[in-house]
Structure formats: C-alpha cells, structure tokens
Design an enzyme around this catalytic site. Structure first.
Site, short mmCIF file in Angstrom:
data_model
loop_
_atom_site.label_atom_id
_atom_site.label_comp_id
_atom_site.label_asym_id
_atom_site.label_seq_id
_atom_site.Cartn_x
_atom_site.Cartn_y
_atom_site.Cartn_z
N GLY A 339 0.99 -1.37 0.07
CA GLY A 339 0.00 -0.02 -0.20
C GLY A 339 0.92 1.16 -0.01
N GLU A 362 11.18 8.10 -28.73
CA GLU A 362 12.35 7.50 -29.33
C GLU A 362 12.04 6.24 -30.09
OE1 GLU A 362 15.29 9.02 -29.53
OE2 GLU A 362 15.38 10.43 -27.96
N GLY A 363 10.89 5.86 -30.36
CA GLY A 363 10.20 4.74 -31.09
C GLY A 363 9.81 3.77 -30.02
#
Length: 383
Positions: A339, A362-363
């Site tokens: 949690g 960047e792809g």
C-alpha cells in the site's frame, strides 16, 4: 575522456543528483516545473554539451561516457534530465552529424553552453511511428523555404530557442525520401505553441504542440544543404538517442532496486522483515538480474558504437529490453512496498508513472521489435 576526468565528472554528478536533485523530486512533480536555479547549475556543470565536441564548447563525451552519465541521471526524476536531454541528443545531433560547417559553428556552441535549448520536431497529430509520412510542408520560395504544419508532443518546445524540424520537400508518394531537416529559430514569425501537455508522469518535463504557419526559413538552414536527407538524419540521431534512453532506464531501475531492498529489510510482517520472505526475494532477484542484463547490453553496444561498428539493430534491442525492464522493476517495487508504494509520500508511484513514457518515445517497443526483426531478415537474405 581519460579515466581520472571521467571519474571526477561522475562523482560530481553523483553528488549533484543526491544532494540537490533528489530532495526536489516531490516539488518538481507537484509544481510541474524544474527551478531555474537548477537549470543554471546544469549549465555550470556542462550538462547541455555532453555529446557536443570540445571544438564547439561541449565536453565531447564518447557514447560510453554518455551512457555512464545517463545512468547517474537515472538515479533521480527523469524530469531533470529532460531539461538538457534534447541539447545532448535529438536537438543537436542532427546538426552535428549532417550539418554544414556554418550551421555547426553558428548553433552548436550556443546549444553546448545551454544558452539556447533545442527541440526536435518530428511527431505530428497524424504521424508518430510512421515517421516517413510527415505532412508538414516546406516549399521553396527564392532563397527561403516556407514551412506549414503542426508538430505534436515536442519536448522542451516551451523552452526552445532553436528547433530541428522535419518537413516534406517532396511529394507524399516520396515517403521518407521526400523529407528534409531544417534548423529553425524558435523566435521566427509564424511559430506558435499549443498549451502545455498534462501528462501521466514526468511532470516538470515540458511538451506541447509547435505550430508553423507559413514560417519563412532561410535556405541556408536546410541541414546539410540538400533536400531529402531528413529521414536518414533522424534515424542516425535516434540510434544514439535509443542508447541514451536505455542507459537512463538502467539508472532508474538501479534506484528502484535500492529503494526496494531498503524497504524490504525494514518492513516487518509475520514477525520478520519481508526481505526474509521468499516471494519478496524472488521479486528482488528478478529485478537485479534484468537490470544487470540491460546494463551489460547497453555498455557493450555503446563501446561498439565508439569503435565505429554499425549498431542500429542492437541499439533497438537495448532500447526495447531496457525500457520494458524498468517498467517491470517499477511494478515489482510498488508490489514490494504494498500500500505504501501506491501513496505519493514514498515517491515510488511517481517513478511508476514516469517510466511508462520510456516505452513510447524514441520509437515505441513495437517499432523496436519491427526494426530488429526486419534487420535480421534483411541480413539473412544477404548471406
């Protein structure tokens, strides 16, 4: 860079990250702003000119040295690296790799010093992974080009003094062969910016649309002085950028693993530290193993890049594996924290949000997969 200077640089950067940047992480996330005083310190450290040769005022780092710096910057919020990241990578490398002597002399010293922030304008509202489909137009008009179109998700556009813009000088049927690269002064008449993007993570990183409404650009600002070379320039720039992002991912993973181990050793459940529970140990072990594999890939590929080898396929492998790896590490770290990992006070949920972007720019991971597979098939066919 000689070993002694490299060690000094990394030690200085490590102290800067630990003592100055880490304490500001929550503030930057809440205010969506990196303080100007921090930007000034980055200029003093030479971070804007890491990859720019010394003759133009930069540090002239090799790819291996740049990878080491990116790993250190990964030890804190990626928003800090983004301030100078475009100057080091996509905003300067096109000019450095393919620009004319005059273009390099005019812009690179100012980029290296941080006097101007650079941005790389490729993505458009309808053009992302299909980079060859650029729709922004550049029409020759005497000794100028007139640029018209919209670029989207442009990092550092609100701060930028210079833009590297990919625009179509050929026909749509020319696809990538019809795309050219231009250096555009960000103060040029006709340029306007969209509202800053509200993002899932990486708050403090500035992105927005860049809109070009009949912007007149001198023909001498065509990178390399030749039309149709924009796409090859962009691809060369992205090879280096992908290694940088992969190294950044390794740095973030190292920070998360360190936080996970420390918390697991301290947090007690069922009468003992959770680090003694085997299922927690399994998550820690998997994270360490994947981080080591990614870091090894990146450092090896960077060394071969410096040696002059063709590493486009392997750079895509590094980017694919490292960015996916850090996503898994972030997920496990949230799980180990339980949690508490979901609560902002611990900072883990912030990294969980931040690293999600690494698999996109960047792809995307899917584009990396296509690049890798196509290169493999092409290589097999040539044997």
């Amino acid at each position: 860079m000689d070993p002694e200077t490299r060690t000094l640089l990394l030690e200085t950067l490590r102290r800067f990250v630990r003592d100055t940047l880490v304490p500001l992480e929550a503030q930057v996330d809440e205010q969506d702003e990196v303080p100007e005083a921090i930007v000034a310190q980055m200029r003093e450290l030479g971070l804007f000119g890491l990859s720019i040769p010394e003759e133009y005022g930069g540090l002239g780092l090799s790819m291996s040295d740049e990878v080491a710096v990116a790993e250190e910057m990964g030890q804190t919020s990626p928003a800090f690296r983004s301030v100078f990241g475009t100057n080091v990578g996509i905003g300067s490398q096109g000019i450095l790799m393919d620009g004319t002597t005059e273009q390099k002399s005019r812009w690179l010293p100012r980029i290296a010093s941080g006097e101007v922030i650079s941005s790389f304008c490729l993505t458009e509202p309808d053009v992302g992974s299909d980079a060859g489909a650029v729709q922004t137009r550049a029409v020759r008009d005497g000794d100028s080009y007139i640029l018209t179109g919209t670029k989207r998700f442009i990092t550092n556009a609100p701060r930028a003094g210079v833009l590297t813009v990919m625009a179509r000088t050929g026909t749509p049927e020319d696809r990538a062969a019809g795309v050219s690269a231009f250096i555009v002064d960000a103060r040029s008449p006709g340029i306007s910016l969209g509202r800053p993007d509200r993002k899932m993570g990486q708050r403090g990183t500035k992105t927005c649309d860049a809109i070009f409404d009949h912007v007149r650009v001198p023909a001498e600002n065509l990178i390399g002085g030749k039309e149709g070379q924009g796409f090859p320039t962009a691809m060369k720039v992205l090879d280096r950028g992908r290694l940088h992002i992969a190294a950044l991912s390794c740095g973030i993973a190292a920070r998360l693993i360190r936080e996970a181990v420390a918390y697991a050793a301290e947090r007690r459940q069922f009468g003992k530290p959770i680090a003694e529970h085997q299922l927690i140990q399994a998550m820690l072990a998997d994270s360490r193993t994947e981080w080591l594999a990614a870091r090894s890939m990146v450092r090896d590929t960077a060394a071969r890049y410096d040696a002059g080898e063709a590493i486009a396929t392997d750079a895509a492998c590094c980017k694919l594996f490292a960015t996916e790896m850090v996503g898994r590490v972030a997920d496990r770290t949230v799980q180990i924290f339980g949690g508490a990992g979901y609560i902002a006070d611990y900072g883990i949920e912030r990294f969980y949000r931040d690293v999600r972007l690494l698999r996109l720019y960047e792809g995307t991971s899917q584009i990396q997969q296509l690049i890798i597979a196509r290169d493999m098939i092409r290589a097999a066919g040539s044997q």
